[in-house]
Design a protein around this motif. Structure first.
Motif, PDB file in Angstrom:
ATOM      1  N   LYS A  87      19.153 -14.906  23.746  1.00 13.48           N
ATOM      2  CA  LYS A  87      17.984 -14.905  24.032  1.00 13.48           C
ATOM      3  C   LYS A  87      17.923 -13.294  24.056  1.00 13.48           C
ATOM      4  O   LYS A  87      17.051 -13.827  22.961  1.00 13.48           O
ATOM      5  N   LYS A  88      18.402 -12.476  23.920  1.00 13.03           N
ATOM      6  CA  LYS A  88      18.124 -11.134  24.430  1.00 13.03           C
ATOM      7  C   LYS A  88      18.788 -10.882  23.422  1.00 13.03           C
ATOM      8  O   LYS A  88      18.378  -9.619  22.605  1.00 13.03           O
ATOM      9  N   SER A  89      19.387 -11.131  22.789  1.00 12.36           N
ATOM     10  CA  SER A  89      20.320 -10.432  21.607  1.00 12.36           C
ATOM     11  C   SER A  89      18.957 -11.282  20.108  1.00 12.36           C
ATOM     12  O   SER A  89      18.749 -10.218  19.310  1.00 12.36           O
ATOM     13  N   LEU A  90      18.430 -13.028  20.723  1.00 12.51           N
ATOM     14  CA  LEU A  90      17.302 -12.623  19.330  1.00 12.51           C
ATOM     15  C   LEU A  90      16.226 -11.544  19.582  1.00 12.51           C
ATOM     16  O   LEU A  90      15.470 -11.626  18.345  1.00 12.51           O
ATOM     17  N   LEU A  91      15.685 -11.395  21.018  1.00 12.02           N
ATOM     18  CA  LEU A  91      15.057 -10.266  20.829  1.00 12.02           C
ATOM     19  C   LEU A  91      15.188  -9.133  20.118  1.00 12.02           C
ATOM     20  O   LEU A  91      14.518  -8.232  19.661  1.00 12.02           O
ATOM     21  N   CYS A  92      16.703  -8.748  20.490  1.00  8.97           N
ATOM     22  CA  CYS A  92      16.788  -7.587  19.481  1.00  8.97           C
ATOM     23  C   CYS A  92      16.789  -7.290  18.288  1.00  8.97           C
ATOM     24  O   CYS A  92      16.182  -6.811  17.862  1.00  8.97           O
ATOM     25  N   GLU A  93      17.577  -8.571  18.018  1.00 12.41           N
ATOM     26  CA  GLU A  93      16.925  -9.041  16.353  1.00 12.41           C
ATOM     27  C   GLU A  93      17.013 -10.029  15.570  1.00 12.41           C
ATOM     28  O   GLU A  93      17.694 -10.821  15.853  1.00 12.41           O
ATOM     29  N   PRO A  94      15.498 -10.321  15.867  1.00 11.92           N
ATOM     30  CA  PRO A  94      15.198 -11.431  15.519  1.00 11.92           C
ATOM     31  C   PRO A  94      16.178 -12.725  13.834  1.00 11.92           C
ATOM     32  O   PRO A  94      16.388 -11.417  13.596  1.00 11.92           O
ATOM     33  N   VAL A 137      36.819  -8.276  22.870  1.00 13.29           N
ATOM     34  CA  VAL A 137      36.331 -10.010  23.126  1.00 13.29           C
ATOM     35  C   VAL A 137      34.629  -9.850  22.734  1.00 13.29           C
ATOM     36  O   VAL A 137      33.947 -10.650  21.997  1.00 13.29           O
ATOM     37  N   ALA A 138      34.065  -9.213  23.966  1.00 11.75           N
ATOM     38  CA  ALA A 138      32.663  -8.871  23.856  1.00 11.75           C
ATOM     39  C   ALA A 138      31.552  -8.607  23.087  1.00 11.75           C
ATOM     40  O   ALA A 138      31.069  -9.169  22.490  1.00 11.75           O
ATOM     41  N   LEU A 139      32.618  -7.182  21.544  1.00 10.37           N
ATOM     42  CA  LEU A 139      31.895  -6.931  21.017  1.00 10.37           C
ATOM     43  C   LEU A 139      32.084  -7.986  19.320  1.00 10.37           C
ATOM     44  O   LEU A 139      31.084  -8.518  18.434  1.00 10.37           O
ATOM     45  N   ASN A 140      32.976  -9.216  19.246  1.00  7.70           N
ATOM     46  CA  ASN A 140      33.346 -10.166  18.868  1.00  7.70           C
ATOM     47  C   ASN A 140      32.663 -11.510  18.861  1.00  7.70           C
ATOM     48  O   ASN A 140      32.461 -12.306  18.199  1.00  7.70           O
ATOM     49  N   SER A 141      31.164 -11.697  19.931  1.00  7.12           N
ATOM     50  CA  SER A 141      30.881 -12.247  20.753  1.00  7.12           C
ATOM     51  C   SER A 141      29.990 -12.531  19.890  1.00  7.12           C
ATOM     52  O   SER A 141      29.325 -11.843  18.988  1.00  7.12           O
ATOM     53  N   SER A 142      29.243 -14.106  20.244  1.00  5.12           N
ATOM     54  CA  SER A 142      28.133 -14.306  18.785  1.00  5.12           C
ATOM     55  C   SER A 142      27.631 -13.497  19.346  1.00  5.12           C
ATOM     56  O   SER A 142      26.098 -13.273  18.348  1.00  5.12           O
ATOM     57  N   SER A 143      26.625 -13.542  20.457  1.00  6.23           N
ATOM     58  CA  SER A 143      25.414 -12.651  21.117  1.00  6.23           C
ATOM     59  C   SER A 143      25.873 -11.265  20.217  1.00  6.23           C
ATOM     60  O   SER A 143      24.142 -10.761  19.307  1.00  6.23           O
ATOM     61  N   ILE A 144      26.704 -10.654  20.300  1.00 10.56           N
ATOM     62  CA  ILE A 144      26.723  -9.033  19.338  1.00 10.56           C
ATOM     63  C   ILE A 144      27.478  -8.925  17.994  1.00 10.56           C
ATOM     64  O   ILE A 144      26.290  -8.274  17.229  1.00 10.56           O
ATOM     65  N   TYR A 145      28.124 -10.128  17.547  1.00  9.31           N
ATOM     66  CA  TYR A 145      27.996  -9.992  16.575  1.00  9.31           C
ATOM     67  C   TYR A 145      27.206 -10.478  15.430  1.00  9.31           C
ATOM     68  O   TYR A 145      27.134 -10.063  13.795  1.00  9.31           O
ATOM     69  N   ARG A 146      26.062 -11.492  15.765  1.00 10.19           N
ATOM     70  CA  ARG A 146      25.181 -11.939  15.037  1.00 10.19           C
ATOM     71  C   ARG A 146      23.997  -9.873  14.452  1.00 10.19           C
ATOM     72  O   ARG A 146      23.571 -10.158  13.480  1.00 10.19           O
ATOM     73  N   LEU A 147      24.877  -9.425  15.443  1.00  9.81           N
ATOM     74  CA  LEU A 147      23.184  -7.939  15.534  1.00  9.81           C
ATOM     75  C   LEU A 147      23.600  -7.674  13.391  1.00  9.81           C
ATOM     76  O   LEU A 147      24.264  -6.424  14.100  1.00  9.81           O
ATOM     77  N   LYS A 148      23.225  -7.608  13.063  1.00  7.92           N
ATOM     78  CA  LYS A 148      24.038  -7.213  11.634  1.00  7.92           C
ATOM     79  C   LYS A 148      23.311  -5.342  11.022  1.00  7.92           C
ATOM     80  O   LYS A 148      24.094  -4.730  10.717  1.00  7.92           O
TER      81      LYS A 148
END
Length: 238
Positions: free
Chosen positions: A226-233, A79-90
Motif C-alpha cells: 500500500k505504501k509502495s502504491l502511494l509512492c507510485e500509483p 532480495v528486498a530490492l527485488n521484491s514486488s513492492s520495490i521492483y514495481r517502482l519504475k
C-alpha cells in the motif's frame, strides 16, 4: 551466536518442531528482518529524489557486503530490492545511474541457478580461510535435501522374495553421511575464521551500522504494498 552440529542435525532452525529455537532459527529471523527493513525504509520515502538516493545507497551497501563476503546481509538487501513492492517502482529505477543499476542486476544473478555464483565464491573464501557469513537458508536447504536421501542402499543383486535375505543386501548409504558431514564441517570451519572484515568501517559506510542495529519500524507485506502504491500509483506502472 554460534551454530552447533546439534542445531543442524536436529533441524532446530524450525521452532514449530517443538524444540528450543536455535542459532539457525534466529539467524534466519534476522535475515528476514533486514529484508523487511530495507523495503520499509524505501516505501516510506514519498519524494522520488530521496527514494532514488536511498535505493542507490542500499545497492552500494549490498555490493560492499558482497565484497566483504557478508553474503547474508548482501542477499537480504538484494532480495528486498527485488521484491514486488520495490521492483514495481519504475520511475525510481529509471532515475538510477546506469552504473548502479548494473551492479544490482549483476548481484541478483549471483543468487540464481541454485546460487551457483554464490557457492563458487563461498567455496573460494573457505579454501583461502577467509572470514565470511554464509546464507543460512542455502545451508538448511542442502541439509534437508541430504536428509531426504535414503539411509541405506541396495546391493545390485536381484531380490528373491525372502525378506530376511533381502535385508542382508542393504548397506548404509555412506555417501549421504559424507554429504551431511561435509556441510556441518563447512559451517564449523567458517566459524573458526576471524571476523574483522565482515563489518565495514562506519566512517566509510555509515548506513551499515544502521542496518546492523535495525530500528523497529518494519511493516508487513500488505502495508508495504500500500505504501509502495502511494509512492507510485498504478497508473505509472503502465
Amino acid at each position: 551466536m554460534t551454530l552447533s552440529p546439534d542445531d543442524l542435525l536436529l533441524q532446530s532452525w524450525d521452532q514449530n518442531k517443538g524444540r528450543t529455537a536455535s542459532a539457525a532459527y534466529f539467524l534466519n529471523k534476522r535475515f528476514n528482518k533486514i529484508a523487511y527493513w530495507v523495503i520499509s525504509e524505501i516505501v516510506s520515502i514519498v519524494a522520488i529524489k530521496r527514494r532514488v538516493e536511498a535505493v542507490k545507497r542500499l545497492i552500494t551497501i549490498g555490493q560492499r557486503c558482497w565484497k566483504a563476503k557478508n553474503f547474508s546481509v548482501a542477499l537480504a538487501i538484494f532480495v528486498a530490492l527485488n521484491s514486488s513492492s520495490i521492483y514495481r517502482l519504475k520511475q525510481t529505477w529509471k532515475e538510477l545511474p546506469s552504473k548502479v543499476l548494473k551492479v544490482f542486476q549483476k548481484r541478483i544473478l549471483a543468487f540464481e541457478n541454485n546460487y551457483k555464483i554464490y557457492r563458487q565464491r563461498l567455496s573460494k573464501a573457505i579454501h583461502k580461510n577467509q572470514s565470511c557469513v554464509p546464507l543460512i537458508d542455502v545451508l538448511v536447504s542442502d541439509l534437508v535435501h541430504a536428509n531426504e536421501i535414503s539411509d541405506t542402499i541396495e546391493e545390485s543383486s536381484p531380490r528373491d522374495g525372502n525378506k530376511e535375505k533381502d535385508k542382508e543386501n542393504l548397506f548404509y548409504n555412506f555417501k549421504k553421511m559424507e554429504r551431511i558431514s561435509s556441510l556441518i564441517q563447512q559451517i564449523q570451519k567458517i566459524q573458526e575464521f576471524p571476523n574483522e572484515n565482515l563489518v565495514l568501517s562506519h566512517t566509510r559506510l555509515m548506513p551499515l551500522q544502521y542496518v546492523i542495529l535495525l530500528p523497529n519500524v518494519i511493516f508487513d507485506n500488505d502495508v508495504l504494498f500500500k505504501k509502495s502504491l502511494l509512492c507510485e500509483p498504478r497508473s505509472k506502472e503502465l
